[in-house]
Each structure stands twice: as C-alpha cells, then as structure tokens.
Design a protein around this motif. Structure first.
Motif, PDB file in Angstrom:
ATOM      1  N   THR A   1       0.842  -1.215   0.000  1.00 35.48           N
ATOM      2  CA  THR A   1       0.000   0.000   0.000  1.00 35.48           C
ATOM      3  C   THR A   1       0.886   1.277   0.000  1.00 35.48           C
ATOM      4  N   GLN A   2       1.911   1.229   0.898  1.00 39.26           N
ATOM      5  CA  GLN A   2       2.787   2.422   0.957  1.00 39.26           C
ATOM      6  C   GLN A   2       3.507   2.632  -0.366  1.00 39.26           C
ATOM      7  N   LEU A   3       3.975   1.532  -0.915  1.00 39.20           N
ATOM      8  CA  LEU A   3       4.703   1.657  -2.187  1.00 39.20           C
ATOM      9  C   LEU A   3       3.801   2.168  -3.279  1.00 39.20           C
ATOM     10  N   GLN A   4       2.575   1.744  -3.230  1.00 34.67           N
ATOM     11  CA  GLN A   4       1.624   2.216  -4.243  1.00 34.67           C
ATOM     12  C   GLN A   4       1.374   3.725  -4.086  1.00 34.67           C
ATOM     13  N   ALA A   5       1.250   4.182  -2.799  1.00 37.79           N
ATOM     14  CA  ALA A   5       1.017   5.635  -2.591  1.00 37.79           C
ATOM     15  C   ALA A   5       2.184   6.460  -3.107  1.00 37.79           C
ATOM     16  N   VAL A   6       3.406   5.907  -2.840  1.00 41.61           N
ATOM     17  CA  VAL A   6       4.573   6.661  -3.337  1.00 41.61           C
ATOM     18  C   VAL A   6       4.593   6.693  -4.844  1.00 41.61           C
ATOM     19  N   GLU A   7       4.305   5.614  -5.446  1.00 44.98           N
ATOM     20  CA  GLU A   7       4.319   5.565  -6.903  1.00 44.98           C
ATOM     21  C   GLU A   7       3.259   6.469  -7.508  1.00 44.98           C
ATOM     22  N   ILE A   8       2.129   6.625  -6.728  1.00 36.42           N
ATOM     23  CA  ILE A   8       1.074   7.521  -7.241  1.00 36.42           C
ATOM     24  C   ILE A   8       1.539   8.992  -7.167  1.00 36.42           C
ATOM     25  N   GLU A   9       2.211   9.429  -6.032  1.00 35.99           N
ATOM     26  CA  GLU A   9       2.590  10.833  -5.874  1.00 35.99           C
ATOM     27  C   GLU A   9       3.853  11.198  -6.667  1.00 35.99           C
ATOM     28  N   GLN A  10       4.649  10.254  -7.024  1.00 36.58           N
ATOM     29  CA  GLN A  10       5.933  10.543  -7.673  1.00 36.58           C
ATOM     30  C   GLN A  10       5.778  11.363  -8.937  1.00 36.58           C
ATOM     31  N   PRO A  11       4.846  11.106  -9.824  1.00 34.25           N
ATOM     32  CA  PRO A  11       4.709  11.940 -11.046  1.00 34.25           C
ATOM     33  C   PRO A  11       4.301  13.370 -10.732  1.00 34.25           C
ATOM     34  N   HIS A  12       3.418  13.567  -9.744  1.00 37.13           N
ATOM     35  CA  HIS A  12       3.004  14.942  -9.399  1.00 37.13           C
ATOM     36  C   HIS A  12       4.174  15.767  -8.881  1.00 37.13           C
ATOM     37  N   LEU A  13       4.991  15.118  -8.076  1.00 39.00           N
ATOM     38  CA  LEU A  13       6.142  15.878  -7.545  1.00 39.00           C
ATOM     39  C   LEU A  13       7.137  16.240  -8.647  1.00 39.00           C
ATOM     40  N   GLN A  14       7.306  15.305  -9.558  1.00 39.33           N
ATOM     41  CA  GLN A  14       8.212  15.587 -10.681  1.00 39.33           C
ATOM     42  C   GLN A  14       7.713  16.747 -11.514  1.00 39.33           C
ATOM     43  N   ARG A  15       6.396  16.798 -11.722  1.00 38.06           N
ATOM     44  CA  ARG A  15       5.819  17.902 -12.511  1.00 38.06           C
ATOM     45  C   ARG A  15       5.945  19.231 -11.760  1.00 38.06           C
ATOM     46  N   HIS A  16       5.779  19.179 -10.438  1.00 39.93           N
ATOM     47  CA  HIS A  16       5.905  20.404  -9.654  1.00 39.93           C
ATOM     48  C   HIS A  16       7.339  20.983  -9.727  1.00 39.93           C
ATOM     49  N   ILE A  17       8.274  20.048  -9.711  1.00 39.44           N
ATOM     50  CA  ILE A  17       9.680  20.505  -9.842  1.00 39.44           C
ATOM     51  C   ILE A  17       9.911  21.112 -11.206  1.00 39.44           C
ATOM     52  N   GLU A  18       9.373  20.550 -12.213  1.00 38.52           N
ATOM     53  CA  GLU A  18       9.550  21.090 -13.554  1.00 38.52           C
ATOM     54  C   GLU A  18       8.921  22.484 -13.673  1.00 38.52           C
ATOM     55  N   GLU A  19       7.758  22.638 -13.035  1.00 39.40           N
ATOM     56  CA  GLU A  19       7.105  23.953 -13.084  1.00 39.40           C
ATOM     57  C   GLU A  19       7.961  25.015 -12.362  1.00 39.40           C
TER      58      GLU A  19
END
Length: 646
Positions: free
Chosen positions: A370-388
């Motif tokens: 479950t934890q790994l799944q949550a991290v995998e779900i948030e990882q793309p959003h954080l990457q996009r925020h860094i790009e912005e």
C-alpha cells in the motif's frame, strides 16, 4: 573794536587770587628782573585761549598756581576763562571754566569747575573775536581744507623771547610742524583778501557745482543707454552662439544687423521643461522591480530545491519498500496455516521456536504494498511540480536580466536628460540677459531732455567762478601785502636798522621779511646782528596790526613782545632797568624801539601792546605805560604761595 585783555588772575591752591590788570588800547609795560615770571605771561594767555598744552615753565608757577584765569573784552562783551593748572610734570588739563558777561570781580575759587571742553572753548573764542565761517581750499588737493580759528590768529599776536630775535622764523610757533603752512593758508583771510562775501559765494558755487554734476551724471546715464557698445553686443552674440540661439556663422560687424540677430535670439521659444524625462523616477521604479524579481527568484529557487529534496527522499523510500516487499513475497512457500508455525517451510523439520504466522506476514506485505503504491502515485506529481518551478525560475531570471538592461538604459537616458535640462536653463539665462540689454537700448521716452538744464547750470557755475576768481583774491593779497610793506618801511625809519632805507616787503611764501636793495633781495636770515632781527620782527608785527586794526579784521587786538630790548640790553647787564650802563648806541636803539612801539599804539586804535622787558625808561609816557614792575621782591606769583620747603 578788537579783543583785548582786561586781566590775568592766578589762583593759589588755597584760593588766593593774584590779579594782573592791563589797560586796553595802549602800551602796557611789565618791567622787572629776570626770573620774576614775565616770560610766563604769553604761555598763560596762550593756554587760556585754547592751546592744547600748557607750556608754562616748570617751577614756582607750576607748583603754586592751581588755576590760570584770563578775562578778555570785545566790543562791550566779556569772557572770563580759567584753566586748571595741569601741575608739575604734565602739560595738558581738561578742566576749563568759562563765565560770560561783565562782573565786578573775578570768580571765586570755589566756583571754578569744568563747564566747557577744549574744542568748545576754541569755537567760543573764534566766534568771540568775530571770525566768521571760512575755509581755505588748497589748489593742489593734497591737503585738507583749513578753517581759520582763533588759534591761527594768535600766530600773529605773540613774540616770545626766543622768537623775537630769530633770524629764521618770523612768526609765533613758525618752527612747529604744520604751523608754517597753516599761517600761509589763513593769512589771506586775516588780511581780508578773501572776505565773508567770498565764502558765501564759495558756498553758492559749491551748491551750483553739485547741481551741475548731478545733471551731467543723469545725462551721462541717458547717453549710456542710447549708445550701443558693439563690443558688449559681441559678447551677447557669443553667448547666444554657445547656447544655440544665434547662428554660428553670424559675425557682429554691423550694429543694426547685430541688434536684429539679438532681438530674434531674445524671442526664441524655450522648450517645455515638463516634457523632459522624470529625472530618476524611472530608475527608482526599475530598481524596485529588480528587487522584487530577485526576491521572487529566491523563493522559487528555494521551493525547487525543497521539491527536489522531497523527490529524492521518496525515491529512496520506494526502493526500500520494494526490497522489503520482495523479501516478504517468500510467503508463497507456506503450504497451510496449521503447519506453518511449528514446521520449517523449507525443510519441513519441526521448529523449536515457532515462526510468525502467514497472516502476519501477508498483513505486513499488504501494508508495504500500500505504501509503495502511494509513493508511486505521488511521484509523477512531484516531478511535474519541480519542472514547473524550474520553468518559473528561468522566467524570473530572464525578467531580471531584462530589468537590469532597462535600468542601465534608464540611467543613460537620465544623464542625457540632465545635460539637456542644464542647457535649457543656460539658454533661458542668455535669453534673459539679451532681453535686458535690448531693453536698455530703448530708454524711457518720457525722460526729460537735460541739455537746457545743464547749460543753465553751467552758466551759473561759470558766473559764480568769475565772481570769486582766485586771481582776484591773489591780486588783493598782493596789494594788501604791498601796503603793509610800505608801512613796514615807514616804521623802519624810526629804527637805525641795516637796510632800513630800502624797500621792505613781507614775503608770504617764505614767511620772512625781505629788503629789496640795489644788490638784490636780502631776506631776514641774511641780515646781520640781533638788533636787526628784533627790529624787523617788531616793525613787521606793528605793520600787520596796523592793517588789521585799519581793516577791522578778526584778529585779537593783542600784541605781546617778550624782551624786545635783549639785543642791546641783556639780562646780565640789568641795573634796575636803567639804560645808563649801556653804550650810547645801544641806549639810543632801546629808546627808539620803545618810542616806535609807543607811537604805533598812539596811532592805532584798539591795539593793546604788552611789552615784557628789563628796561625801565624814565620818559613819562613809559612810566604811564608800566602796569607792574617786578623788582625787590615783587613777582608774578606771590612768594608765600610757594609751598616748597626752604
């Protein structure tokens, strides 16, 4: 009537009075021994008549007298003047007492107190003897004008013992500094060559000259306004070229063309100052924007750094969780739930210590998944925020560069604007100066034409100058001196003097007597023997007072000779004043000298001739002339006044 002396009054320190009375308008003789006080008479009178210093010799008189008093008369008026004796060792005192009017007795000692200053005393006595307003104006202009006072008149009234036989000095105090020139300057007034009418006209002439000078100055100012100075106009043209309101190729060679160009320059429309840049506002605004961009960029950079750090931490967590799930995936080795705790799932051997149940491992594996799944779900959003954030950072950096470029450009524009503003101000100043200059070229049309007024004022000055022509005064002076010289020659006939038969004259330029002989002019200092020096001093003063009394000039009717017989009758040969010890020649000379003085006094009205001498002639007229004889214990100052211990 002229001023004469009524009496001298000496006051002792205890208040005693010593009066010495004189007879007016006649010969007064004080005869006596040496050191009895005769020579102090002139100094006492001179001091009471306003001299700045008391020249009474140190001795008994200085010690014994507290106040010197002098009563003078003139045309029914009387003045009593008292000056406090400055005392031994000093020569000036400021205490002066004056009493006006005729009284029966001198002032009491207790009444003597200062009521006048020295300057006021001189002014009072000057008016008392009748000297009116006068002024000698030197032609050279190197000396200040001089006004004759009683002090100048007294140069013509005294002959002290060391003056009457002086071959180089004819007049009283002629050896003092500035006195000879003062005698020359005031002589024309006392002789009457320049009278009171002359000074009234001189005052009118001064006023007329001042009026003419003012008119000429006004006319000069008007003319300056009308005159066009091409040199000055050229300076304005150069100023106009410098600020760009006059064509650079224009040369001010002609007045009219120059004025036209300057007129056009004075009408140049100046730029509107409001159109000029804001002089700093833009720069300040750009600097504020630059500061804001820097702050924003800093915040974005920090956010990006934080996001990258979070991203990195989650990636590490994900790897850890994935490894943990891989280890937990071994749960698939368990066959059933009942054997799983006591039997090894690998070798099926019984376990001493039972292992955790499958349910527990599966629960842990589910949690990790479950934890790994949550991290995998948030990882793309954080990457996009860094790009912005990175994109925003790049935009801010670009905007910051643009702001810096705009700021540099604004600063450059500001410097040019300031230079333009200064040039505009200088142009305005030049236009203003040219306008003022052009206004001065066009005088007020209502200004009065001064030419007729100047001509009238000039005619008035010329008329007054002609009326008081200095040449006329000089001619009158020469004429009067000639008349006086003839009287000197007439008096000389009674004295057996060298050159007495020649024409005598008074040389005012050299202040001496000159005998015109066939061998040439012989001045007094080239005549031999004291007899001649004394004789010419006496007859010169008698001739002058003959003229003063004849013309009623404002010179005191006082003439004092101290020791006129000294050339023939020295003090060491004095025997009770008798002339018997003298040789016939000397006895006759002394007799002739006193007879001349007696005859002159008889001839002249209002002359009070005071003679201080050793001689005591036996003639009745001489006896009548004696006012006091100081011999056998009689002195000017009573001996008991002297407080000096014996």
């Amino acid at each position: 009537m002229s001023m004469t002396i009524k009496q001298i009054v000496l006051y002792s320190h205890t208040g005693e009075q010593r009066p010495l009375l004189f007879k007016s308008s006649c010969l007064n003789v004080i005869t006596g021994d040496s050191k009895t006080g005769k020579s102090a008479i002139i100094d006492i009178i001179d001091y009471c008549l306003g001299r700045g210093s008391c020249n009474v010799a140190e001795g008994v008189i200085r010690r014994s007298v507290s106040w010197f008093g002098l009563e003078v008369e003139n045309d029914g008026s009387a003045l009593f003047i008292a000056r406090k004796n400055p005392g031994p060792g000093t020569d000036a005192g400021s205490e002066i007492y004056v009493r006006r009017g005729s009284f029966d007795a001198p002032p009491e000692f207790a009444d003597l107190a200062r009521n006048l200053s020295e300057g006021e005393l001189v002014s009072l006595l000057t008016r008392f003897i009748g000297i009116s307003e006068n002024e000698h104006r030197p032609q050279s202009g190197t000396r200040l004008p001089l006004e004759a006072t009683i002090r100048h008149a007294l140069f013509l009234c005294f002959q002290k013992q060391d003056e009457i036989d002086n071959r180089d000095r004819l007049f009283h105090r002629q050896g003092d500094q500035f006195i000879p020139q003062a005698i020359k300057d005031t002589f024309p007034y006392f002789l009457g060559a320049v009278d009171e009418e002359h000074f009234l006209k001189q005052h009118e002439l001064d006023t007329a000259r001042e009026a003419l000078r003012e008119l000429e100055q006004r006319a000069s100012r008007q003319q300056e306004q009308r005159n066009i100075d091409l040199g000055r106009a050229r300076r304005f043209v150069n100023d106009g070229k410098r600020v760009g309101i006059v064509p650079q190729d224009f040369e001010p060679a002609q007045v009219d063309a120059t004025i036209r160009v300057l007129t056009a320059a004075s009408q140049v429309e100046l730029s509107n100052a409001a159109a000029l840049p804001d002089f700093g506002d833009t720069i300040n605004r750009l600097r504020d924007e630059q500061s804001t961009l820097r702050e924003t960029l800093y915040r974005v950079t920090e956010d990006a750094r934080t996001a990258r750090l979070l991203f990195s931490e989650r990636s590490a967590f994900s790897r850890e969780v994935s490894e943990q799930r891989s280890r937990l995936s071994s749960i698939g080795l368990y066959r059933n739930e009942a054997d799983e705790r006591e039997v090894c799932p690998v070798c099926d051997s019984p376990l001493t210590v039972p292992t955790p149940g499958t349910s527990h491992i599966r629960a842990a594996l589910a949690n990790v998944s479950t934890q790994l799944q949550a991290v995998e779900i948030e990882q793309p959003h954080l990457q996009r925020h860094i790009e912005e954030l990175e994109a925003k950072k790049l935009q801010l950096e670009k905007e910051l560069v643009d702001a810096q470029t705009a700021l540099v450009r604004a600063i450059a524009e500001d410097e040019r604007a300031r230079a333009q503003h200064d040039a505009l101000l200088e142009r305005a100043r030049v236009v203003g100066r040219i306008g003022t200059y052009l206004d001065g070229l066009h005088p007020d049309q209502t200004e009065q034409d001064l030419t007729p007024l100047i001509e009238a004022a000039r005619r008035r000055v010329e008329g007054l100058e002609a009326a008081i022509n200095a040449d006329d005064a000089a001619q009158r002076l020469d004429t009067y001196l000639n008349i006086i010289s003839k009287q000197m020659s007439e008096f000389a006939k009674g004295l057996d003097l060298e050159h007495s038969g020649s024409e005598l004259r008074l040389d005012l330029k050299k202040l001496t007597v000159v005998a015109d002989t066939e061998d040439g002019p012989i001045p007094l200092n080239r005549m031999g023997s004291g007899e001649n020096w004394v004789g010419y001093h006496v007859l010169t003063y008698l001739a002058l007072h003959w003229w003063f009394r004849r013309r009623k000039r404002p010179v005191p009717g006082i003439l004092i000779f101290d020791q006129p017989s000294q050339a023939h009758y020295p003090a060491d040969r004095d025997q009770e004043g008798s002339l018997d010890p003298l040789e016939d020649k000397d006895r006759h000379a002394v007799q002739a000298l006193f007879e001349l003085m007696h005859a002159a006094c008889s001839e002249m009205e209002d002359l009070q001739l005071i003679v201080l001498d050793h001689a005591h002639l036996t003639d009745p007229w001489f006896e009548d002339a004696i006012v006091e004889e100081w011999r056998r214990g009689r002195f000017l100052v009573p001996p008991h006044w002297d407080s000096r211990p014996n």
